[in-house]
Design an enzyme around this catalytic site. Structure first.
Site, PDB file in Angstrom:
ATOM      1  N   PRO A 101       0.829  -1.212   0.000  1.00  0.00           N
ATOM      2  CA  PRO A 101       0.000   0.000   0.000  1.00  0.00           C
ATOM      3  C   PRO A 101       0.861   1.258   0.000  1.00  0.00           C
ATOM      4  O   PRO A 101       1.901   1.299   0.660  1.00  0.00           O
ATOM      5  CB  PRO A 101      -0.814  -0.125   1.292  1.00  0.00           C
ATOM      6  CG  PRO A 101      -0.105  -1.133   2.133  1.00  0.00           C
ATOM      7  CD  PRO A 101       0.668  -2.027   1.208  1.00  0.00           C
ATOM      8  N   GLY A 105       3.624   3.491   5.341  1.00  0.00           N
ATOM      9  CA  GLY A 105       4.698   3.087   6.249  1.00  0.00           C
ATOM     10  C   GLY A 105       5.282   1.732   5.944  1.00  0.00           C
ATOM     11  O   GLY A 105       6.008   1.171   6.764  1.00  0.00           O
ATOM     12  N   GLY A 107       7.154   1.076   3.123  1.00  0.00           N
ATOM     13  CA  GLY A 107       8.316   1.183   2.241  1.00  0.00           C
ATOM     14  C   GLY A 107       8.009   1.055   0.756  1.00  0.00           C
ATOM     15  O   GLY A 107       8.879   0.627  -0.014  1.00  0.00           O
ATOM     16  N   SER A 108       6.786   1.453   0.340  1.00  0.00           N
ATOM     17  CA  SER A 108       6.430   1.276  -1.078  1.00  0.00           C
ATOM     18  C   SER A 108       7.364   2.072  -1.988  1.00  0.00           C
ATOM     19  O   SER A 108       7.801   1.566  -3.026  1.00  0.00           O
ATOM     20  CB  SER A 108       4.979   1.694  -1.325  1.00  0.00           C
ATOM     21  OG  SER A 108       4.810   3.056  -0.992  1.00  0.00           O
ATOM     22  N   ALA A 110      10.513   3.009  -1.539  1.00  0.00           N
ATOM     23  CA  ALA A 110      11.843   2.388  -1.627  1.00  0.00           C
ATOM     24  C   ALA A 110      11.774   1.105  -2.444  1.00  0.00           C
ATOM     25  O   ALA A 110      12.664   0.816  -3.252  1.00  0.00           O
ATOM     26  CB  ALA A 110      12.372   2.094  -0.219  1.00  0.00           C
ATOM     27  N   ALA A 111      10.704   0.319  -2.254  1.00  0.00           N
ATOM     28  CA  ALA A 111      10.593  -0.957  -2.972  1.00  0.00           C
ATOM     29  C   ALA A 111      10.440  -0.729  -4.474  1.00  0.00           C
ATOM     30  O   ALA A 111      11.051  -1.431  -5.284  1.00  0.00           O
ATOM     31  CB  ALA A 111       9.423  -1.764  -2.419  1.00  0.00           C
ATOM     32  N   ASP A 152      14.680   2.646   4.996  1.00  0.00           N
ATOM     33  CA  ASP A 152      13.758   1.955   4.085  1.00  0.00           C
ATOM     34  C   ASP A 152      14.508   1.340   2.905  1.00  0.00           C
ATOM     35  O   ASP A 152      14.355   0.153   2.597  1.00  0.00           O
ATOM     36  CB  ASP A 152      12.688   2.920   3.556  1.00  0.00           C
ATOM     37  CG  ASP A 152      11.659   3.281   4.614  1.00  0.00           C
ATOM     38  OD1 ASP A 152      11.907   2.992   5.795  1.00  0.00           O
ATOM     39  OD2 ASP A 152      10.608   3.857   4.261  1.00  0.00           O
TER      40      ASP A 152
HETATM   41  C1  MEV Z   1       9.824   5.754   7.512  1.00  0.00           C
HETATM   42  O1  MEV Z   1       9.640   4.404   7.144  1.00  0.00           O
HETATM   43  C2  MEV Z   1      10.568   5.851   8.800  1.00  0.00           C
HETATM   44  C3  MEV Z   1      10.844   7.271   9.301  1.00  0.00           C
HETATM   45  O2  MEV Z   1      11.711   7.120  10.423  1.00  0.00           O
HETATM   46  C4  MEV Z   1      11.501   8.131   8.258  1.00  0.00           C
HETATM   47  C5  MEV Z   1      12.915   7.684   7.912  1.00  0.00           C
HETATM   48  O3  MEV Z   1      13.555   6.989   8.669  1.00  0.00           O
HETATM   49  O4  MEV Z   1      13.379   8.117   6.832  1.00  0.00           O
HETATM   50  C6  MEV Z   1       9.582   7.948   9.785  1.00  0.00           C
END
Ligand code: MEV
Length: 332
Positions: A101, A105, A107-108, A110-111, A152
């Site tokens: 999704p 949160g 990691g879409s 980065a993936a 990520d």
């Molecule tokens: C994002 O997956 C995690 C955060 O800590 C941002 C980051 O580390 O870049 C909120």
């Protein structure tokens, strides 16, 4: 030139989000039940050098040259061209899709970058090493997140549990005893760029207070790593609860996240917390494997639009959750 496909997993942060942006450690694990996929196909009739990028899920259908420097997909392609010193790519179509999704949160961003980078490098017949993939994906993360920590792109590139601290070599760690996670999605999209910027503004207004919060989270994260290494996963529960409380104080939880956390706990989870940027997106609970289905049901009852069951550190054959081979980080 044959077509080339690459995939990359999603991720979940177990401890340390936000604090990791300020130099504290964080722990993240890959989640292979969700994936990004990129396929590069040659366009035999395309204009020389024309790269068509298709990402139907975000409504993007464009030619590379039309995309500005701030477009993440365009930046991923240009990053590969720069790293491989290929000024012109044979005409091709790069199709991107994801079951991860977006803005949740997991990691879409980065993936998608990692899958695109590997697919394009493979298509060009010049596969690139993980370190370069990770560095190129980090550049794209800056477009997504503004000031990313780099966690990520690291966990998604290397596909193993990571203990990440900005500026230090990436560490992985052994898993003393496999443990079960249940992930719940609030269904509320929340771009990480916004939550990271909000925390930065609060930190600037109260640096001492926020440094204390970040340091407390850092200490929880180190204790959690010892518990995971030592084979005491039940100890993760209270640590997750404490980490969630600190994230609430930081202002990045939400009613929906708190409802899911409470739901998981009421069904017997050892502990639960929001995961990633917060203010929406996903949360994660740890629990006895025998309780996982109850926790999953409780999350659905509390409003989760999707739940994922995963194990950290088990061999695929031992995974009672039915995870697919390769979706568990190897024991290192
Ligand atoms: C994002 O997956 C995690 C955060 O800590 C941002 C980051 O580390 O870049 C909120």
């Amino acid at each position: 030139m044959p077509a080339f496909t690459a995939t990359a997993p999603g991720k979940i942060i177990l401890f340390g989000e936000h604090a990791v942006v300020y130099g504290q450690p964080a722990i993240a694990v890959p989640v292979n039940q969700v994936q990004a996929r990129a396929t590069v196909t040659p366009n035999l009739w395309g204009a020389p050098g024309e790269v068509v990028i298709q990402a139907p899920e975000i409504g993007l259908m464009a030619v590379l040259d039309e995309l500005g420097a701030d477009d993440p997909l365009g930046a991923a392609v240009r990053g590969v061209m720069g790293a491989l010193q290929v000024p012109r790519i044979p005409a091709c179509t790069l199709k991107v899709s994801a079951t991860i999704p977006f803005a949740s949160g997991m990691g879409s961003g980065a993936a998608v970058s990692v899958a695109m980078i590997r697919a394009l490098a493979g298509f060009l017949g010049q596969p690139i090493d993980d370190g370069t993939v990770c560095a190129l994906a980090f550049e794209v993360e800056k477009i997504h997140h503004g000031t990313p920590s780099g966690i990520d792109n690291s966990v998604v590139t290397y596909r193993v549990p990571v203990f990440f601290q900005k500026g230090l070599p990436l560490e992985t760690f052994s898993i003393g005893k496999a443990f079960t996670l249940v992930i719940g999605d609030t269904g509320v999209r929340s771009p990480t760029r916004e939550t990271v910027a909000a925390v930065r503004a609060r930190w600037q207004a109260d640096p001492a207070g926020y440094e204390r919060l970040f340091a407390a989270i850092g200490s929880i994260t180190r204790t959690a790593r010892d518990a995971i290494r030592g084979g005491y996963p039940t100890r993760l529960g209270p640590l997750m609860d404490e980490n969630h409380a600190l994230l609430q104080m930081m202002g990045v939880s939400s009613e929906e996240l708190d409802n899911l956390v409470r739901g998981a706990k009421s069904a017997g989870a050892w502990g639960a917390k929001l995961s990633g940027g917060g203010c929406g997106g996903n949360m994660v609970a740890s629990c006895d494997p025998q309780r996982a289905l109850e926790v999953q049901g409780a999350l659905e009852k509390a409003g989760a639009v999707r739940t994922i069951l995963t194990q950290v550190g088990a061999r695929p054959d031992d995974d009672p959750t039915g995870g697919q081979p390769g979706d568990l980080g190897p024991q290192l």
